[in-house]
Scaffold this motif. Structure first.
Motif, short mmCIF file in Angstrom:
data_model
loop_
_atom_site.label_atom_id
_atom_site.label_comp_id
_atom_site.label_asym_id
_atom_site.label_seq_id
_atom_site.Cartn_x
_atom_site.Cartn_y
_atom_site.Cartn_z
N PRO A 129 0.79 -1.23 0.00
CA PRO A 129 0.00 0.00 0.00
C PRO A 129 0.82 1.29 0.00
CG PRO A 129 -0.95 -1.58 1.53
CD PRO A 129 0.35 -2.16 1.07
N SER A 130 1.91 1.34 0.73
CA SER A 130 2.67 2.58 0.84
C SER A 130 3.64 2.79 -0.31
CB SER A 130 3.44 2.60 2.17
OG SER A 130 4.27 1.47 2.28
N LEU A 131 3.80 1.78 -1.19
CA LEU A 131 4.76 1.90 -2.28
C LEU A 131 4.12 1.88 -3.66
CD1 LEU A 131 7.71 -0.37 -1.04
CD2 LEU A 131 7.38 2.09 -0.74
N ALA A 132 2.97 1.24 -3.83
CA ALA A 132 2.34 1.18 -5.16
C ALA A 132 0.97 0.52 -5.05
CB ALA A 132 3.20 0.39 -6.15
N GLY A 133 0.18 0.69 -6.10
CA GLY A 133 -1.12 0.05 -6.16
C GLY A 133 -0.98 -1.43 -6.41
N LYS A 134 -2.09 -2.16 -6.32
CA LYS A 134 -2.04 -3.61 -6.44
C LYS A 134 -2.01 -4.06 -7.90
CE LYS A 134 -6.97 -4.91 -6.32
NZ LYS A 134 -6.95 -5.98 -7.33
N MET A 135 -1.46 -5.25 -8.10
CA MET A 135 -1.42 -5.85 -9.43
C MET A 135 -1.68 -7.35 -9.29
SD MET A 135 -0.78 -5.26 -12.75
CE MET A 135 0.32 -3.84 -12.90
N ASP A 136 -2.59 -7.89 -10.12
CA ASP A 136 -2.93 -9.31 -10.05
C ASP A 136 -1.75 -10.19 -10.47
OD1 ASP A 136 -5.44 -8.80 -9.13
OD2 ASP A 136 -6.45 -9.10 -11.04
N THR A 137 -1.64 -11.36 -9.84
CA THR A 137 -0.67 -12.38 -10.25
C THR A 137 -1.48 -13.56 -10.78
OG1 THR A 137 -0.61 -13.44 -8.06
CG2 THR A 137 0.91 -11.64 -8.43
N ASN A 138 -1.41 -13.77 -12.08
CA ASN A 138 -2.22 -14.79 -12.75
C ASN A 138 -1.38 -16.03 -13.08
OD1 ASN A 138 -4.40 -12.92 -12.85
ND2 ASN A 138 -3.45 -11.96 -14.65
N PRO A 139 -1.97 -17.21 -13.04
CA PRO A 139 -1.23 -18.42 -13.42
C PRO A 139 -0.90 -18.48 -14.91
CG PRO A 139 -3.15 -18.95 -12.05
CD PRO A 139 -3.29 -17.52 -12.48
N ASP A 140 -1.69 -17.83 -15.74
CA ASP A 140 -1.56 -17.98 -17.19
C ASP A 140 -0.66 -16.95 -17.86
OD1 ASP A 140 -3.35 -20.12 -17.09
OD2 ASP A 140 -5.07 -18.77 -17.22
N ASN A 141 -0.42 -15.84 -17.21
CA ASN A 141 0.42 -14.80 -17.82
C ASN A 141 1.10 -13.98 -16.73
OD1 ASN A 141 -2.43 -13.59 -17.43
ND2 ASN A 141 -1.14 -11.78 -17.74
N ALA A 142 2.17 -13.31 -17.12
CA ALA A 142 2.90 -12.48 -16.16
C ALA A 142 2.50 -11.01 -16.33
CB ALA A 142 4.40 -12.64 -16.36
N ASN A 143 2.18 -10.35 -15.24
CA ASN A 143 1.97 -8.91 -15.23
C ASN A 143 3.25 -8.22 -14.76
OD1 ASN A 143 -0.71 -8.85 -16.12
ND2 ASN A 143 -1.49 -9.23 -14.07
N GLN A 144 3.40 -6.96 -15.13
CA GLN A 144 4.61 -6.23 -14.77
C GLN A 144 4.27 -4.89 -14.13
OE1 GLN A 144 6.48 -6.53 -18.84
NE2 GLN A 144 8.25 -7.24 -17.66
N MET A 145 5.10 -4.48 -13.20
CA MET A 145 4.97 -3.18 -12.56
C MET A 145 6.33 -2.80 -11.97
SD MET A 145 3.03 -4.24 -8.98
CE MET A 145 3.14 -2.60 -8.27
N TRP A 146 6.41 -1.60 -11.43
CA TRP A 146 7.64 -1.22 -10.73
C TRP A 146 7.28 -0.51 -9.43
CZ3 TRP A 146 8.20 4.01 -9.85
CH2 TRP A 146 7.52 4.88 -10.70
N ILE A 147 8.18 -0.65 -8.47
CA ILE A 147 8.01 0.04 -7.19
C ILE A 147 9.30 0.77 -6.86
CG2 ILE A 147 6.32 -1.62 -6.31
CD1 ILE A 147 8.51 -2.87 -4.63
N GLN A 148 9.18 1.74 -6.00
CA GLN A 148 10.35 2.48 -5.54
C GLN A 148 10.08 3.03 -4.15
OE1 GLN A 148 11.88 5.46 -8.27
NE2 GLN A 148 12.73 6.67 -6.60
N ALA A 149 11.04 2.89 -3.27
CA ALA A 149 10.92 3.41 -1.91
C ALA A 149 11.92 4.54 -1.73
CB ALA A 149 11.17 2.31 -0.89
N ASP A 150 11.46 5.65 -1.15
CA ASP A 150 12.33 6.81 -1.00
C ASP A 150 13.41 6.61 0.05
OD1 ASP A 150 10.92 8.19 -2.92
OD2 ASP A 150 9.55 9.11 -1.49
N LYS A 151 13.09 5.88 1.09
CA LYS A 151 14.05 5.74 2.19
C LYS A 151 14.02 4.33 2.76
CE LYS A 151 10.63 7.75 5.35
NZ LYS A 151 10.33 8.86 6.29
N ALA A 152 15.09 4.01 3.48
CA ALA A 152 15.20 2.68 4.08
C ALA A 152 14.12 2.47 5.13
CB ALA A 152 16.59 2.52 4.71
N GLY A 153 13.73 1.22 5.28
CA GLY A 153 12.69 0.87 6.24
C GLY A 153 12.04 -0.44 5.85
N THR A 154 11.03 -0.84 6.60
CA THR A 154 10.31 -2.08 6.31
C THR A 154 8.85 -1.74 6.07
OG1 THR A 154 11.80 -3.36 7.72
CG2 THR A 154 9.68 -4.36 7.17
#
Length: 347
Positions: free
Chosen positions: A180-205
């Motif tokens: 939630p704090s890094l990007a919106g959701k994206m489905d993971t499907n068995p039949d095909n691969a979806n792609q996205m990117w995330i980026q965090a500004d600072k260190a943390g968990t």
């Protein structure tokens, strides 16, 4: 009846207030990266436009009610009729068009930016480009780092301030990857691969979740995104590449034997794990001792590890580990727990 309505009103008010509460590591309203900030900006813009429209329409509505209400002695007076007014028709046609344009321009711009994963699809990755194959399974997550050639489970480790491209796929049924704090959701499907990117500004968990109903432990299908400074990330990668789980202290060798007899058929403790994806049916445990959580949901303590080994079903219903190995004695569980906790980088 009044008391019931008061209770409903109170609960609704509390839900509204609590809905806005959150912490930086798991709230969409406290964005911690570029993608999350773009999505947050669109949320604020669209909400502001909707609120503006509601306020203007409400103000006009109230004005008309007061200004043109029926008054005593004027029951037969008919106000001036404006039907067919070209001026009004132009106004209420042009204004919505302008509002749609104000919303459409940044929406289209951000959509193309968020969908740009061309850097991850080159035959030869540019130096410094991070690509991770994310596989969702019942009910855990696997992360295979293509450039670094290492595999982790439950913890996705990325460098701060850098785009990380994700290839998302489901190994069994449909799941959904969401931090939630890094990007919106994206489905993971068995039949095909979806792609996205995330980026965090600072260190943390940061907390990650499955956002697609997938079975009895859907709510327990969680993971962590650990963000390290660039130098720390390089050190972590180097340490993971050396981690093979073979050299252990004499005090945990009994646990290692139990692992090899009961667990090694599904799990690996080698971070490079050369097995094909289809053979990786259980989480990689190369750095298990460094993780914050057991099974993605409980604090990583010896007590919780033993509880998980003794009865996985009680902690995460429907998981595939249940009944996968023979009944272990308390002594074997103690030894195995000690071995698993010893699987730390640099040890």
């Amino acid at each position: 009846m009044k008391k019931q309505w008061r209770l409903v009103s109170l609960v609704s008010l509390l839900a509204l207030l609590l809905g806005g509460c959150g912490k930086a590591f798991q709230s969409t309203l406290i964005p911690q990266g570029e993608a999350a900030k773009m999505q947050y900006d669109l949320l604020i813009l669209s909400t502001s436009i909707m609120v503006l429209v509601v306020l203007v329409v409400t103000a006009i509505f109230l004005y008309v009610i007061v200004r043109f209400r029926q008054r005593k002695g004027q029951e037969n007076v008919i106000p001036k009729q404006v039907e067919g007014s070209h001026k009004l028709e132009v106004i209420w046609t042009v204004i919505p068009i302008l509002l749609l344009l104000v919303l459409a321009v940044p929406t289209v711009t951000y959509t193309f930016k968020l969908a740009d994963v061309s850097a991850a699809n080159k035959k030869t990755l540019d130096e410094g480009t991070s690509v991770v194959d994310v596989t969702a399974r019942l009910y855990w997550w696997e992360f295979a780092y293509k450039g670094e050639k290492i595999i982790t489970s439950q913890d996705l480790v990325i460098p701060a301030g850098k785009k990380v491209y994700l290839n998302l796929k489901g190994a069994d049924i449909k799941h959904s990857f969401w931090v939630p704090s890094l990007a919106g959701k994206m489905d993971t499907n068995p039949d095909n691969a979806n792609q996205m990117w995330i980026q965090a500004d600072k260190a943390g968990t940061y907390n990650g979740f499955c956002a697609e109903l997938c079975g009895p432990s859907h709510a327990l299908m969680q993971f962590k995104v650990r963000v390290l400074n660039e130098s720390e990330y390089k050190d972590w990668v180097a340490a993971m590449q050396k981690q093979d789980g073979k050299s252990v202290a004499a005090s945990v060798q009994d646990g290692q034997k139990v692992f090899q007899q009961s667990c090694a058929g599904c799990h690996a403790v080698d971070a490079k794990d050369a097995r094909p994806a289809a053979a990786r049916i259980a989480p990689n445990l190369a750095n298990f001792g460094d993780r914050d959580m057991v099974a993605g949901i409980a604090d990583n303590t010896e007590e919780n590890v033993k509880k998980w080994l003794k009865d996985p079903e009680s902690m995460k219903p429907g998981n595939l580990m249940t009944n996968k190995y023979g009944k272990l004695s308390d002594q074997q569980i103690d030894a195995l727990a000690a071995y698993l906790e010893s699987l730390k980088l640099g040890q």
